[in-house]
Write an enzyme that holds these catalytic residues in place. Structure first.
Site, mmCIF file in Angstrom:
data_model
loop_
_atom_site.group_PDB
_atom_site.id
_atom_site.type_symbol
_atom_site.label_atom_id
_atom_site.label_comp_id
_atom_site.label_asym_id
_atom_site.label_seq_id
_atom_site.Cartn_x
_atom_site.Cartn_y
_atom_site.Cartn_z
ATOM 1 N N GLY A 71 0.832 -1.209 0.000
ATOM 2 C CA GLY A 71 0.000 0.000 0.000
ATOM 3 C C GLY A 71 0.860 1.249 0.000
ATOM 4 O O GLY A 71 2.049 1.187 -0.289
ATOM 5 N N ASN A 72 0.245 2.375 0.293
ATOM 6 C CA ASN A 72 1.016 3.622 0.393
ATOM 7 C C ASN A 72 0.397 4.506 1.464
ATOM 8 O O ASN A 72 -0.600 4.140 2.083
ATOM 9 C CB ASN A 72 1.082 4.327 -0.968
ATOM 10 C CG ASN A 72 -0.296 4.672 -1.489
ATOM 11 O OD1 ASN A 72 -1.005 5.476 -0.917
ATOM 12 N ND2 ASN A 72 -0.704 4.017 -2.577
#
Ligand code: CTP
Length: 405
Positions: free
Chosen positions: A204-205
């Site tokens: 993810g980020n």
């Protein structure tokens, strides 16, 4: 500083209006609270008086020498009614003046914003629909109620939008930006995609969705029909916007392209993963299985570039309404060579505007403020000093609105 009248109807959501009052006073406005008699059953006069620093009256028979039912409305720069009950909307629509608040609504010549809150059946009743239509026809701004849990166990449209949402509408009305996106459909992608490794893990980020949701809220406040393609955002839905939830880059692509076909503008504020694991394990990868395999990554579609490409391909001699958005806006998070990288990206992805901000070292992600430069296709840029994400959003919409007219 503007003189604001906060009208308060008798609904259970009154407690949220205390927070709205706070948002106004903290941003330097002078607020006069005018509750209806029954609103005081929910939150009493001392609370309103202490929070506003002003006297609170509900009756036209108090302080008669000051002629309050005329003076309060005449002196207001904005009247906002929250919560606006079905009864209050009916009395306002029919020009009744049977208490101080409805008297104030008749004498006010400033913008008037209603934030309705009631049970779904009352909101959907033809009588209420007609009252809302009449108020809107006369120039009042009636915010769509949020969808969600109501007083009892029931849920549906009728919830008072979050105080921050109502505040946003008022802020945009006060800035004179009212309704310049009315009749426009805009799509905003927000948040950050997740690419599954196995059923419990993902790549993810750090994108929180705050900037995308600020864009959605400000566009609703300016009258647009808004579709938010929301990737893993843990924030309340922006009231009045349609929210399509996605998880991965490929889901986001499908949702954005579907919505974009009917949109005037698309703003890609989401942080979309460029890569995903080549293989998603159906079962949890166990450490007992020994040394893990390296995760091989493959490229994800570039949604922004695809939007630009679709528009380029369709920009031939086609007739009739364009099946692509007229304005495409990208975001770029860069850690170094910010402007040069941004300019190259704007051209590579074929968008009209690119909002470039510097990230890393605690900048941008998860913070309520942001600073950026908007690069304009064909040359030129607009620098946006550090400030609330709503301010940045409004500059983006100013530039979009310019390109739509
Ligand atoms: N974007 C997209 N699809 C992707 C990656 C990014 O639509 N697969 C969009 C983002 O929503 C953003 C813009 O493209 O509006 C810029 O994203 P960014 O990650 O900065 O650009 P990249 O092309 O990935 O460039 P690089 O990673 O080389 O900096």
């Amino acid at each position: 500083m503007t003189s604001i009248v906060l009208g308060v109807g008798a609904g259970i959501a009154v407690y949220k209006s205390c927070e709205l009052l706070r948002l106004f006073t903290e941003s330097g406005h002078d607020v006069r609270v005018v509750p209806t008699r029954d609103a005081l059953r929910f939150v009493g006069e001392p609370t309103w008086a202490a929070l506003s620093g002003n006297p609170v009256t509900t009756e036209v028979w108090e302080s008669v020498h000051e002629v309050p039912h005329v003076r309060i409305g005449q002196g207001a720069g904005l009247v906002v009614v929250a919560p606006a009950t079905a009864d209050l909307l009916a009395r306002a629509a029919h020009g009744r003046a049977d208490d101080l608040l409805t008297g104030t609504l008749l004498t006010a010549r400033c913008p008037v914003v209603f934030a309705p809150a009631m049970h779904t059946e009352m909101w959907e009743h033809p009588a209420t629909r007609a009252n809302v239509a009449l108020l809107r026809e006369r120039g009042a701004i009636v915010i769509e109620p949020a969808v969600g849990r109501l007083t009892g166990a029931d849920t549906g449209p009728g919830r008072l939008p979050d105080p921050a949402e109502i505040f946003e509408v008022c802020r945009s009305v006060l800035a004179g930006r009212a309704r310049d996106l009315a009749g426009r459909h805009v799509v905003v992608s927000a948040g950050g995609t997740r690419e599954a490794i196995d059923p419990v893990r993902f790549i993810g980020n750090r994108s929180s969705g705050l900037q995308g949701y600020a864009l959605a809220r400000t566009a609703v406040a300016r009258g647009a029909e808004v579709t938010v393609v929301s990737a893993n955002v843990a924030l309340p839905d922006p009231a009045g916007a349609k929210v399509v939830r996605v998880e991965s880059a490929r889901e986001l692509r499908d949702a954005v392209l579907a919505a974009a076909a009917h949109a005037d503008a698309v703003v890609m504020a989401a942080a979309v993963a460029d890569f995903r694991p080549a293989r998603e394990s159906d079962t949890k990868i166990k450490k007992s299985a020994g040394e893990p395999e390296p995760i091989r990554l493959v490229r994800n579609p570039d949604v922004l570039a695809e939007l630009g490409e679709t528009r380029r391909a369709a920009a031939g001699p086609a007739e009739g309404p364009a099946p692509y958005p007229r304005v495409i806006v990208g975001f770029a998070a860069e850690t170094d060579d910010v402007l040069a990288n941004g300019r190259a990206k704007l051209e590579r992805k074929g968008c009209d505007l690119l909002v470039v901000n510097q990230v890393g070292r605690g900048l941008a992600f998860g913070r309520p403020d942001n600073a950026a430069v908007v690069l304009i296709a064909g040359g030129g840029d607009v620098e946006i000093p550090r400030g609330p994400k709503e301010d940045l959003a409004d500059v983006v919409w100013d530039l979009v609105a310019e390109r739509l007219t």
